[in-house]
Design an enzyme around this catalytic site. Sequence first.
Site, PDB file in Angstrom:
ATOM      1  CD  GLN A  58      -1.014  -0.524   4.006  1.00 51.62           C
ATOM      2  OE1 GLN A  58      -1.882  -0.618   4.030  1.00 51.62           O
ATOM      3  NE2 GLN A  58      -0.404  -0.897   4.636  1.00 51.62           N
ATOM      4  CD  GLU A 113      -3.494   2.164  12.179  1.00 54.88           C
ATOM      5  OE1 GLU A 113      -3.533   0.323  12.701  1.00 54.88           O
ATOM      6  OE2 GLU A 113      -4.332   2.756  12.482  1.00 54.88           O
ATOM      7  CG  ASP A 133      -0.360  -4.397   9.597  1.00 58.18           C
ATOM      8  OD1 ASP A 133      -1.749  -4.270  10.655  1.00 58.18           O
ATOM      9  OD2 ASP A 133       0.260  -4.274   8.832  1.00 58.18           O
ATOM     10  CG  ASP A 165      -1.938 -13.828   4.452  1.00 60.60           C
ATOM     11  OD1 ASP A 165      -3.184 -13.678   5.357  1.00 60.60           O
ATOM     12  OD2 ASP A 165      -2.297 -13.316   3.244  1.00 60.60           O
ATOM     13  CB  ALA A 166      -4.365 -11.565   9.227  1.00 59.22           C
ATOM     14  CG  ASP A 184      -7.525  -2.210  13.654  1.00 57.87           C
ATOM     15  OD1 ASP A 184      -8.366  -1.460  13.125  1.00 57.87           O
ATOM     16  OD2 ASP A 184      -6.583  -1.427  14.365  1.00 57.87           O
TER      17      ASP A 184
END
Length: 338
Positions: A58, A113, A133, A165-166, A184
């Site tokens: 991203q 975060e 994450d 990878d979650a 999240d």
Amino acid sequence: INAEYMGTLSECLFFFRFVFLMAEEFSKGQWYHEKLEEGLVISYAVNRELHKKNTPFQELVLLDTVPFGNLLVTDGLMQSSTADEYVYHEALVHPAMVLHGSPARVYIGGGGEGGTLREVLKHKSVKECVMVDIDGELVEMCKQHMPTLSDGTFASERTKLIIGDAKAHLEQYPDSSFDVIILDLSDPLDGGPCYQLYTSEFYTMCAKKLTENGLLVTQSGCSSIREVKLEGGGVFSAVHNTLKQVFPRVSGYSTFVPSFMSEWGFNIGFKESAEKRVDVNAVLATQEVQPLRFYDQETHTRMASLPKPVREVVANEKRVMTVDNPLFMTAVATGIYK
């Protein structure tokens, strides 16, 4: 000169004065503009750009803004601000933790975060929190530029941080491994890293990984009256209905997040079908959670009281998000920084 002409002239003068004032305001330094829908844009005055980078997953931008402090933007969409992130993170985490009562093992999907992890570890019953994450560069950026979000919890002995990878990592755990799963995630964008984590297939796998009285909570996008009534509907009600295909009981709730300029939605899926009443303040006290800035019994009651138009949309929702038929938010919002 007739009254109709004078009225039209007055309206024109007002319009041009408004345009002049806006042009003058926007000429002062830099601004981040986020388009919520056609004809509706919110703007944040920017002091300076702190960080900008394209990762393999991203685009990351961190802005120091006038109204909300440091602002995290991913793929052109605002994610959180240092001024009010506690509203979002307390709303996401504590209702599920309290409704469980004494979770020992928690899984966080996303949450780069660190704010979600911070709130989870406030509960003394938590022995281990696994956080996965996909973007390690995001995690490191937030450690450096937004350290108050994680507040040192990345270094906790109870934290197991995995960059990956979650979905893939959760699949590796035995069934009944976790008491609470917290998702999240970024909104489901076409080509983004998260859209498959909003599908019935993924929720079915999550349910297997939960203990018999386990809960799953996921952020569910904008849940304002206007958003859910837009043509095609928003993502909040679709997530709710998708969870209903997997869990015997689903509860939606929402709260207003100032920096989002919107009511924001969350959904909890319960492994147990029976509803039980919980004294929120008593559970928080038993868990030795210090008084929170946002969440308590009254806030919990308010968040669970969805407005009538939203309840009607949720009750009538028919969409189910699947891998073959996902719901993308690509056309809903875009951000412009200049």
